[in-house]
Design a protein around this motif. Structure first.
Motif, PDB file in Angstrom:
ATOM      1  N   TRP A 106       1.039  -1.228   0.021  1.00  0.00           N
ATOM      2  CA  TRP A 106      -0.244  -0.010   0.287  1.00  0.00           C
ATOM      3  C   TRP A 106       0.813   0.702   0.565  1.00  0.00           C
ATOM      4  O   TRP A 106      -0.084   2.298   0.131  1.00  0.00           O
ATOM      5  CB  TRP A 106      -0.864   0.028   0.841  1.00  0.00           C
ATOM      6  CG  TRP A 106      -1.490  -1.070   1.563  1.00  0.00           C
ATOM      7  CD1 TRP A 106      -3.120  -0.873   0.810  1.00  0.00           C
ATOM      8  CD2 TRP A 106      -1.697  -2.949   1.700  1.00  0.00           C
ATOM      9  NE1 TRP A 106      -3.284  -2.970   0.866  1.00  0.00           N
ATOM     10  CE2 TRP A 106      -2.710  -3.258   1.302  1.00  0.00           C
ATOM     11  CE3 TRP A 106      -0.218  -3.212   2.468  1.00  0.00           C
ATOM     12  CZ2 TRP A 106      -3.024  -4.608   2.667  1.00  0.00           C
ATOM     13  CZ3 TRP A 106      -1.126  -4.053   2.980  1.00  0.00           C
ATOM     14  CH2 TRP A 106      -1.823  -4.734   2.801  1.00  0.00           C
ATOM     15  N   GLY A 107       1.920   1.298  -0.325  1.00  0.00           N
ATOM     16  CA  GLY A 107       2.703   2.258  -0.568  1.00  0.00           C
ATOM     17  C   GLY A 107       3.691   2.558   0.623  1.00  0.00           C
ATOM     18  O   GLY A 107       4.171   3.790   0.752  1.00  0.00           O
ATOM     19  N   ASP A 108       3.390   2.136   1.677  1.00  0.00           N
ATOM     20  CA  ASP A 108       4.269   2.415   3.481  1.00  0.00           C
ATOM     21  C   ASP A 108       5.770   1.835   2.600  1.00  0.00           C
ATOM     22  O   ASP A 108       6.144   0.969   1.600  1.00  0.00           O
ATOM     23  CB  ASP A 108       3.701   1.082   4.046  1.00  0.00           C
ATOM     24  CG  ASP A 108       2.793   1.576   4.514  1.00  0.00           C
ATOM     25  OD1 ASP A 108       1.910   0.717   4.805  1.00  0.00           O
ATOM     26  OD2 ASP A 108       2.232   2.510   4.336  1.00  0.00           O
ATOM     27  N   LYS A 109       6.767   2.938   2.813  1.00  0.00           N
ATOM     28  CA  LYS A 109       8.191   2.555   2.508  1.00  0.00           C
ATOM     29  C   LYS A 109       9.411   3.012   3.769  1.00  0.00           C
ATOM     30  O   LYS A 109       8.191   3.218   4.809  1.00  0.00           O
ATOM     31  CB  LYS A 109       7.678   3.614   1.435  1.00  0.00           C
ATOM     32  CG  LYS A 109       8.142   4.880   1.790  1.00  0.00           C
ATOM     33  CD  LYS A 109       8.527   5.738   0.551  1.00  0.00           C
ATOM     34  CE  LYS A 109       8.310   7.322   0.679  1.00  0.00           C
ATOM     35  NZ  LYS A 109       8.555   8.230  -0.709  1.00  0.00           N
ATOM     36  N   MET A 110      10.221   2.280   3.690  1.00  0.00           N
ATOM     37  CA  MET A 110      11.067   3.313   5.153  1.00  0.00           C
ATOM     38  C   MET A 110      12.546   3.373   3.931  1.00  0.00           C
ATOM     39  O   MET A 110      13.207   2.597   2.680  1.00  0.00           O
ATOM     40  CB  MET A 110      11.231   1.458   5.920  1.00  0.00           C
ATOM     41  CG  MET A 110      12.594   2.076   6.999  1.00  0.00           C
ATOM     42  SD  MET A 110      12.461   0.785   7.934  1.00  0.00           S
ATOM     43  CE  MET A 110      10.753   0.391   8.684  1.00  0.00           C
ATOM     44  N   ARG A 111      13.330   3.926   4.927  1.00  0.00           N
ATOM     45  CA  ARG A 111      14.916   4.301   4.287  1.00  0.00           C
ATOM     46  C   ARG A 111      15.529   3.263   5.875  1.00  0.00           C
ATOM     47  O   ARG A 111      15.406   3.602   7.043  1.00  0.00           O
ATOM     48  CB  ARG A 111      14.978   5.717   5.242  1.00  0.00           C
ATOM     49  CG  ARG A 111      16.228   6.276   3.936  1.00  0.00           C
ATOM     50  CD  ARG A 111      16.838   7.563   3.532  1.00  0.00           C
ATOM     51  NE  ARG A 111      17.807   7.613   3.350  1.00  0.00           N
ATOM     52  CZ  ARG A 111      18.392   9.039   2.902  1.00  0.00           C
ATOM     53  NH1 ARG A 111      17.519  10.101   2.854  1.00  0.00           N
ATOM     54  NH2 ARG A 111      19.274   9.324   2.527  1.00  0.00           N
ATOM     55  N   ASP A 112      17.037   2.846   4.919  1.00  0.00           N
ATOM     56  CA  ASP A 112      17.654   1.996   6.187  1.00  0.00           C
ATOM     57  C   ASP A 112      18.854   2.626   5.487  1.00  0.00           C
ATOM     58  O   ASP A 112      19.423   2.662   4.146  1.00  0.00           O
ATOM     59  CB  ASP A 112      17.933   1.091   5.925  1.00  0.00           C
ATOM     60  CG  ASP A 112      18.478   0.138   6.670  1.00  0.00           C
ATOM     61  OD1 ASP A 112      20.009   0.702   7.644  1.00  0.00           O
ATOM     62  OD2 ASP A 112      18.183  -1.222   6.787  1.00  0.00           O
ATOM     63  N   PHE A 113      19.625   3.470   6.120  1.00  0.00           N
ATOM     64  CA  PHE A 113      21.007   4.581   6.396  1.00  0.00           C
ATOM     65  C   PHE A 113      22.062   3.119   6.058  1.00  0.00           C
ATOM     66  O   PHE A 113      22.882   4.207   6.124  1.00  0.00           O
ATOM     67  CB  PHE A 113      21.222   5.230   6.936  1.00  0.00           C
ATOM     68  CG  PHE A 113      19.938   6.631   7.083  1.00  0.00           C
ATOM     69  CD1 PHE A 113      18.579   6.551   8.142  1.00  0.00           C
ATOM     70  CD2 PHE A 113      20.269   7.721   6.343  1.00  0.00           C
ATOM     71  CE1 PHE A 113      17.725   7.848   7.953  1.00  0.00           C
ATOM     72  CE2 PHE A 113      19.299   9.036   5.882  1.00  0.00           C
ATOM     73  CZ  PHE A 113      18.341   8.573   7.094  1.00  0.00           C
ATOM     74  N   ASN A 114      22.232   2.384   7.011  1.00  0.00           N
ATOM     75  CA  ASN A 114      23.173   1.323   7.368  1.00  0.00           C
ATOM     76  C   ASN A 114      22.730  -0.309   7.261  1.00  0.00           C
ATOM     77  O   ASN A 114      22.741  -1.073   7.886  1.00  0.00           O
ATOM     78  CB  ASN A 114      22.955   1.866   8.948  1.00  0.00           C
ATOM     79  CG  ASN A 114      23.970   2.931   9.233  1.00  0.00           C
ATOM     80  OD1 ASN A 114      24.887   3.660   8.968  1.00  0.00           O
ATOM     81  ND2 ASN A 114      22.425   3.751   9.539  1.00  0.00           N
ATOM     82  N   ALA A 115      22.058  -0.306   5.673  1.00  0.00           N
ATOM     83  CA  ALA A 115      21.908  -1.864   4.861  1.00  0.00           C
ATOM     84  C   ALA A 115      23.655  -1.891   4.979  1.00  0.00           C
ATOM     85  O   ALA A 115      24.098  -1.571   3.876  1.00  0.00           O
ATOM     86  CB  ALA A 115      21.258  -1.547   4.115  1.00  0.00           C
ATOM     87  N   TRP A 116      23.678  -3.142   5.701  1.00  0.00           N
ATOM     88  CA  TRP A 116      25.258  -4.026   5.587  1.00  0.00           C
ATOM     89  C   TRP A 116      25.259  -5.342   5.143  1.00  0.00           C
ATOM     90  O   TRP A 116      23.822  -6.218   4.899  1.00  0.00           O
ATOM     91  CB  TRP A 116      25.828  -4.538   6.937  1.00  0.00           C
ATOM     92  CG  TRP A 116      26.013  -2.762   7.088  1.00  0.00           C
ATOM     93  CD1 TRP A 116      26.075  -2.358   8.306  1.00  0.00           C
ATOM     94  CD2 TRP A 116      27.525  -2.600   7.341  1.00  0.00           C
ATOM     95  NE1 TRP A 116      26.661  -1.225   8.619  1.00  0.00           N
ATOM     96  CE2 TRP A 116      27.776  -1.304   7.868  1.00  0.00           C
ATOM     97  CE3 TRP A 116      28.780  -3.340   6.411  1.00  0.00           C
ATOM     98  CZ2 TRP A 116      28.648  -0.533   8.433  1.00  0.00           C
ATOM     99  CZ3 TRP A 116      29.636  -2.262   6.569  1.00  0.00           C
ATOM    100  CH2 TRP A 116      29.309  -0.595   7.380  1.00  0.00           C
ATOM    101  N   GLY A 117      26.080  -5.605   3.613  1.00  0.00           N
ATOM    102  CA  GLY A 117      26.119  -6.944   3.633  1.00  0.00           C
ATOM    103  C   GLY A 117      26.646  -8.138   4.115  1.00  0.00           C
ATOM    104  O   GLY A 117      27.000  -7.755   5.041  1.00  0.00           O
ATOM    105  N   GLN A 118      26.788  -9.209   3.886  1.00  0.00           N
ATOM    106  CA  GLN A 118      27.465  -9.430   4.926  1.00  0.00           C
ATOM    107  C   GLN A 118      29.181 -10.369   4.820  1.00  0.00           C
ATOM    108  O   GLN A 118      29.848 -10.719   5.005  1.00  0.00           O
ATOM    109  CB  GLN A 118      26.456 -11.738   4.630  1.00  0.00           C
ATOM    110  CG  GLN A 118      27.806 -12.560   3.177  1.00  0.00           C
ATOM    111  CD  GLN A 118      27.816 -11.768   2.392  1.00  0.00           C
ATOM    112  OE1 GLN A 118      26.885 -10.585   1.976  1.00  0.00           O
ATOM    113  NE2 GLN A 118      27.669 -12.632   0.990  1.00  0.00           N
TER     114      GLN A 118
END
Length: 126
Positions: A106-118
């Motif tokens: 329904w269009g909800d969104k979030m911003r993640d400033f610190n998304a890390w990989g493995q």
């Protein structure tokens, strides 16, 4: 909701080259700045290179002239081309992204400033 996956690490001799990839997948809306970090044995995770949305890049002094960061926005991928590798480049390389993604239908969104990989291991042998 979103995954960052690094690849391209391996074992290489001094003076050799590697190309790392960091690919984002999931319900992405946008990827902003992305950085590559290196963590050596027993060390902190230090910034190696970063690239902004418009392609501007910054590098740690230790890799200037040897590493190049680039991005392909159509594939949601950021690359780190590493040339003339040295023993001190050894470590686990992580990408970190500032990104925005959908959290619902329904269009909800979030911003993640610190998304890390493995992380991906790079070992440079002399």
């Amino acid at each position: 909701q979103v995954q960052l996956v690094e690849s391209g690490g391996g074992l290489v001799q001094t003076g050799g080259s590697l190309r790392l990839s960091c690919t984002a997948s999931g319900r992405l809306l946008s990827i902003n700045a992305v950085g590559w970090y290196r963590q050596g044995p027993g060390n902190t995770r230090d910034l190696v290179a970063e690239i902004t949305t418009d392609g501007s890049a910054n590098y740690a002094d230790s890799v200037k002239g040897r590493f190049t960061i680039s991005r392909d926005n159509t594939d949601n991928t950021v690359y780190l081309q590493m040339n003339n590798l040295k023993a001190e480049d050894t470590g686990v390389y992580y990408c970190k992204a500032d990104l925005t993604y959908e959290t619902s239908d329904w269009g909800d969104k979030m911003r993640d400033f610190n998304a890390w990989g493995q992380g991906t291991q790079v070992t440079v042998s002399s």
